[in-house]
Design a protein around this motif. Structure first.
Motif, PDB file in Angstrom:
ATOM      1  N   GLN A 251      49.155  49.224  31.225  1.00 47.86           N
ATOM      2  CA  GLN A 251      50.399  48.536  31.547  1.00 47.86           C
ATOM      3  C   GLN A 251      50.480  48.382  33.059  1.00 47.86           C
ATOM      4  O   GLN A 251      50.473  49.368  33.804  1.00 47.86           O
ATOM      5  N   ILE A 252      50.561  47.137  33.511  1.00 50.95           N
ATOM      6  CA  ILE A 252      50.449  46.814  34.931  1.00 50.95           C
ATOM      7  C   ILE A 252      51.685  46.055  35.371  1.00 50.95           C
ATOM      8  O   ILE A 252      52.150  45.144  34.687  1.00 50.95           O
ATOM      9  N   GLN A 253      52.204  46.438  36.521  1.00 53.41           N
ATOM     10  CA  GLN A 253      53.261  45.666  37.168  1.00 53.41           C
ATOM     11  C   GLN A 253      52.861  45.435  38.611  1.00 53.41           C
ATOM     12  O   GLN A 253      52.457  46.364  39.316  1.00 53.41           O
ATOM     13  N   CYS A 254      52.951  44.181  39.045  1.00 62.28           N
ATOM     14  CA  CYS A 254      52.545  43.843  40.406  1.00 62.28           C
ATOM     15  C   CYS A 254      53.210  42.544  40.816  1.00 62.28           C
ATOM     16  O   CYS A 254      53.809  41.839  40.004  1.00 62.28           O
ATOM     17  N   VAL A 255      53.100  42.210  42.096  1.00 67.16           N
ATOM     18  CA  VAL A 255      53.628  40.951  42.612  1.00 67.16           C
ATOM     19  C   VAL A 255      52.806  39.791  42.053  1.00 67.16           C
ATOM     20  O   VAL A 255      51.584  39.857  41.957  1.00 67.16           O
ATOM     21  N   ASP A 256      53.490  38.737  41.658  1.00 67.41           N
ATOM     22  CA  ASP A 256      52.818  37.571  41.103  1.00 67.41           C
ATOM     23  C   ASP A 256      52.025  36.848  42.187  1.00 67.41           C
ATOM     24  O   ASP A 256      52.444  36.777  43.338  1.00 67.41           O
ATOM     25  N   GLN A 257      50.863  36.334  41.817  1.00 68.17           N
ATOM     26  CA  GLN A 257      50.039  35.529  42.702  1.00 68.17           C
ATOM     27  C   GLN A 257      49.212  34.587  41.844  1.00 68.17           C
ATOM     28  O   GLN A 257      48.965  34.855  40.665  1.00 68.17           O
ATOM     29  N   LYS A 258      48.762  33.491  42.425  1.00 67.93           N
ATOM     30  CA  LYS A 258      48.219  32.414  41.607  1.00 67.93           C
ATOM     31  C   LYS A 258      46.897  32.766  40.917  1.00 67.93           C
ATOM     32  O   LYS A 258      46.575  32.200  39.886  1.00 67.93           O
ATOM     33  N   SER A 259      46.147  33.715  41.457  1.00 71.32           N
ATOM     34  CA  SER A 259      44.842  34.030  40.876  1.00 71.32           C
ATOM     35  C   SER A 259      44.829  35.374  40.147  1.00 71.32           C
ATOM     36  O   SER A 259      43.775  35.922  39.864  1.00 71.32           O
ATOM     37  N   LEU A 260      46.007  35.899  39.828  1.00 63.57           N
ATOM     38  CA  LEU A 260      46.095  37.247  39.268  1.00 63.57           C
ATOM     39  C   LEU A 260      45.335  37.373  37.954  1.00 63.57           C
ATOM     40  O   LEU A 260      44.591  38.331  37.737  1.00 63.57           O
ATOM     41  N   CYS A 261      45.510  36.417  37.063  1.00 61.06           N
ATOM     42  CA  CYS A 261      44.843  36.486  35.766  1.00 61.06           C
ATOM     43  C   CYS A 261      43.321  36.482  35.930  1.00 61.06           C
ATOM     44  O   CYS A 261      42.614  37.255  35.291  1.00 61.06           O
ATOM     45  N   TYR A 262      42.831  35.625  36.828  1.00 59.07           N
ATOM     46  CA  TYR A 262      41.396  35.594  37.100  1.00 59.07           C
ATOM     47  C   TYR A 262      40.903  36.917  37.652  1.00 59.07           C
ATOM     48  O   TYR A 262      39.866  37.450  37.227  1.00 59.07           O
ATOM     49  N   ASP A 263      41.638  37.498  38.615  1.00 58.83           N
ATOM     50  CA  ASP A 263      41.214  38.750  39.236  1.00 58.83           C
ATOM     51  C   ASP A 263      41.094  39.871  38.205  1.00 58.83           C
ATOM     52  O   ASP A 263      40.120  40.633  38.210  1.00 58.83           O
ATOM     53  N   LEU A 264      42.078  39.992  37.330  1.00 61.19           N
ATOM     54  CA  LEU A 264      42.048  41.067  36.333  1.00 61.19           C
ATOM     55  C   LEU A 264      40.913  40.851  35.327  1.00 61.19           C
ATOM     56  O   LEU A 264      40.234  41.804  34.929  1.00 61.19           O
ATOM     57  N   MET A 265      40.708  39.609  34.910  1.00 59.94           N
ATOM     58  CA  MET A 265      39.632  39.333  33.962  1.00 59.94           C
ATOM     59  C   MET A 265      38.257  39.505  34.620  1.00 59.94           C
ATOM     60  O   MET A 265      37.301  39.929  33.974  1.00 59.94           O
ATOM     61  N   ARG A 266      38.174  39.196  35.918  1.00 53.98           N
ATOM     62  CA  ARG A 266      36.910  39.404  36.635  1.00 53.98           C
ATOM     63  C   ARG A 266      36.572  40.889  36.728  1.00 53.98           C
ATOM     64  O   ARG A 266      35.417  41.292  36.518  1.00 53.98           O
ATOM     65  N   ILE A 267      37.578  41.707  37.047  1.00 54.23           N
ATOM     66  CA  ILE A 267      37.350  43.145  37.131  1.00 54.23           C
ATOM     67  C   ILE A 267      36.910  43.696  35.777  1.00 54.23           C
ATOM     68  O   ILE A 267      35.988  44.514  35.692  1.00 54.23           O
ATOM     69  N   SER A 268      37.564  43.240  34.711  1.00 51.63           N
ATOM     70  CA  SER A 268      37.194  43.693  33.367  1.00 51.63           C
ATOM     71  C   SER A 268      35.757  43.308  33.046  1.00 51.63           C
ATOM     72  O   SER A 268      34.977  44.119  32.533  1.00 51.63           O
ATOM     73  N   LYS A 269      35.402  42.075  33.349  1.00 45.77           N
ATOM     74  CA  LYS A 269      34.048  41.592  33.062  1.00 45.77           C
ATOM     75  C   LYS A 269      33.001  42.395  33.830  1.00 45.77           C
ATOM     76  O   LYS A 269      32.002  42.848  33.256  1.00 45.77           O
ATOM     77  N   ASP A 270      33.227  42.598  35.124  1.00 41.65           N
ATOM     78  CA  ASP A 270      32.248  43.297  35.956  1.00 41.65           C
ATOM     79  C   ASP A 270      32.215  44.795  35.684  1.00 41.65           C
ATOM     80  O   ASP A 270      31.257  45.482  36.051  1.00 41.65           O
ATOM     81  N   SER A 271      33.279  45.340  35.070  1.00 42.43           N
ATOM     82  CA  SER A 271      33.328  46.771  34.750  1.00 42.43           C
ATOM     83  C   SER A 271      32.888  47.059  33.323  1.00 42.43           C
ATOM     84  O   SER A 271      33.016  48.194  32.853  1.00 42.43           O
ATOM     85  N   ASP A 272      32.378  46.049  32.630  1.00 40.58           N
ATOM     86  CA  ASP A 272      31.960  46.194  31.232  1.00 40.58           C
ATOM     87  C   ASP A 272      33.119  46.674  30.357  1.00 40.58           C
ATOM     88  O   ASP A 272      32.951  47.502  29.460  1.00 40.58           O
ATOM     89  N   ILE A 273      34.308  46.118  30.654  1.00 45.88           N
ATOM     90  CA  ILE A 273      35.496  46.409  29.862  1.00 45.88           C
ATOM     91  C   ILE A 273      35.880  45.146  29.101  1.00 45.88           C
ATOM     92  O   ILE A 273      35.982  44.066  29.687  1.00 45.88           O
ATOM     93  N   LYS A 274      36.124  45.284  27.817  1.00 44.40           N
ATOM     94  CA  LYS A 274      36.495  44.146  26.989  1.00 44.40           C
ATOM     95  C   LYS A 274      37.994  44.146  26.750  1.00 44.40           C
ATOM     96  O   LYS A 274      38.569  45.163  26.337  1.00 44.40           O
ATOM     97  N   VAL A 275      38.647  43.015  27.022  1.00 47.75           N
ATOM     98  CA  VAL A 275      40.074  42.859  26.748  1.00 47.75           C
ATOM     99  C   VAL A 275      40.233  42.344  25.325  1.00 47.75           C
ATOM    100  O   VAL A 275      39.926  41.190  25.029  1.00 47.75           O
ATOM    101  N   ALA A 276      40.694  43.232  24.423  1.00 43.07           N
ATOM    102  CA  ALA A 276      40.885  42.832  23.033  1.00 43.07           C
ATOM    103  C   ALA A 276      42.197  42.083  22.842  1.00 43.07           C
ATOM    104  O   ALA A 276      42.308  41.193  21.991  1.00 43.07           O
ATOM    105  N   TYR A 277      43.188  42.456  23.640  1.00 43.73           N
ATOM    106  CA  TYR A 277      44.477  41.776  23.587  1.00 43.73           C
ATOM    107  C   TYR A 277      45.125  41.885  24.955  1.00 43.73           C
ATOM    108  O   TYR A 277      45.079  42.942  25.597  1.00 43.73           O
ATOM    109  N   GLY A 278      45.704  40.799  25.402  1.00 48.67           N
ATOM    110  CA  GLY A 278      46.354  40.824  26.704  1.00 48.67           C
ATOM    111  C   GLY A 278      47.530  39.880  26.753  1.00 48.67           C
ATOM    112  O   GLY A 278      47.525  38.822  26.111  1.00 48.67           O
TER     113      GLY A 278
END
Length: 418
Positions: A251-278
């Motif tokens: 559960q994440i709360q942060c300031v909105d920014q235009k690339s936030l969704c990309y940043d989180l999905m990039r971190i998940s991808k590079d960390s070998d973490i799969k997002v089953a639901y978001g």
């Protein structure tokens, strides 16, 4: 049997300018698909205001609510749909996820001789974005007679550079759009000169630490920020392993920014973490509330290892608070603006950084003497570094700390979409 491509990506256009366009992707799943889709959406100048992601490991269903940023931006929706189809696994072989990854597109060199003017570098960048061309490297070389040779190492997202017609069309469009400012342009397959731009000159330790330091959450910037930026709420990440037998809830709360969704999905991808639901939801106060149910990609289980959870949470906080690093330094007698962002493990850099930085400098009236984009490796990761030598002017006496802070502040705001 496969599913028609028209059903894989559906775009529901906004009824008025104040509403978002809804983009739905419904296709077989693959590792990193969410990151790839977010990247393409950003490349078109769209901001993701909300997103729902759901996958069962075989099939993926993602809905994006997007708006042009800025609002006046004209979007080629048909091209966007075509591009969003490209990372989707083939539905003719829906469950064969071991298909070989396609080869990266070849690098081409665009040489543009121009009459150098303030803001022209951004104008060229905007034209290239409109043509669906992605800048991989840049080298801008001014001459004493008021001209400049701009070298753009680019890839064609439409993958048509192998045709002479596409290459000629790019040069003709560029010449017509720039008018008398364009002296000549030439486009050809990049040769050995592309390899010469891979290096990165050394930086003083203080500046290297500012740009590439691994722990920046509580770090004070070398350049003072405006009051509203210094009071930004530090992102919070809460971990819950009690709600599911196979998923970890972030559960994440942060300031909105235009690339936030990309940043989180990039971190998940590079960390070998799969997002089953978001689920990504923006609030009226400019914050994002995000729920991510994640699994380890290697075994499909929740994340139990305390060290792995700590590393993941720290990485998420750093990237949400400092998705890009911006500083101004002295480079001998000159003033240099440095902008750095982490590179995906796939080797891809962040979309539209060069566009946003040149837009911010153009809006301030700051003249760019020269520019280049290079890669820099640290022990932890590879970075993309944008280097701009700035020219002194009456409007912006660059030796003034106030002017420098104003430049850094404006560039940060533009990159974050504020």
């Amino acid at each position: 049997m496969g599913i028609p491509s028209d059903d894989l990506v559906v775009i529901q256009h906004a009824k008025n300018a104040n509403e978002p366009t809804i983009v739905t992707v419904n296709c077989p799943d693959k590792a990193g698909l969410g990151c790839d889709l977010c990247r393409i959406i950003l490349e078109f100048g769209l901001r993701i205001t909300r997103a729902d992601i759901s996958t069962d490991g075989r099939w993926c269903f993602i809905v994006f609510w997007v708006i042009p940023h800025p609002a006046s931006l004209k979007i080629d929706w048909e091209n966007l749909k075509t591009r969003l189809l490209s990372p989707c696994p083939s539905c003719l072989f829906s469950y064969n996820f071991n298909q070989r990854n396609p080869s990266p597109p070849p690098i081409y060199l665009l040489k543009v001789w121009i009459i150098d003017q303030k803001g022209l570098l951004h104008d060229i960048n905007e034209i290239l974005c409109n043509l669906q061309l992605t800048i991989q490297r840049v080298k801008v070389m001014p001459t004493p007679d008021g001209r400049a040779l701009d070298l753009f190492f680019i890839t064609d997202e439409m993958e048509l550079f192998h045709t002479k017609e596409r290459r000629d069309d790019v040069c003709q469009y560029l010449s017509e759009a720039l008018g008398e400012r364009c002296i000549s342009s030439e486009l050809q397959l990049a040769g050995p000169e592309y390899g010469h731009l891979q290096g990165f000159s050394s930086l003083p330790p203080a500046y290297s630490e500012e740009l590439f330091g691994p722990e920046l959450v509580d770090k004070v910037s070398l350049h003072p920020l405006s009051q509203d930026m210094t009071t930004l709420k530090t992102p919070t990440v809460t971990v819950d392993n009690s709600l599911s037998s196979v998923h970890t809830l972030l559960q994440i709360q942060c300031v909105d920014q235009k690339s936030l969704c990309y940043d989180l999905m990039r971190i998940s991808k590079d960390s070998d973490i799969k997002v089953a639901y978001g689920r990504f939801n923006s609030s009226a106060k400019g914050f994002q509330n995000i729920d991510l149910f994640v699994q380890q990609k290697e075994d499909g289980q929740k994340i139990i290892d305390p060290e792995r959870l700590k590393t993941l949470c720290t990485c998420l906080k750093e990237e949400m608070l400092h998705p890009l690093r911006v500083i101004i330094v002295n480079r001998g007698p000159d003033i240099e603006l440095l902008v750095a962002n982490p590179v995906e493990l796939s080797g891809k850099g962040r979309p539209r950084v060069f566009y946003d930085v040149t837009l911010a400098l153009k809006a301030l009236g700051v003249f760019i003497f020269s520019a280049e984009v290079v890669r820099h490796s640290t022990q932890e990761r590879q970075w993309e570094v944008y280097r701009f030598l700035l020219d002194e002017s009456r409007d912006f006496p660059l030796n003034s700390s106030k002017a420098r802070s104003q430049i850094v502040d404006k560039v940060r705001r533009t990159l974050m979409g504020w």
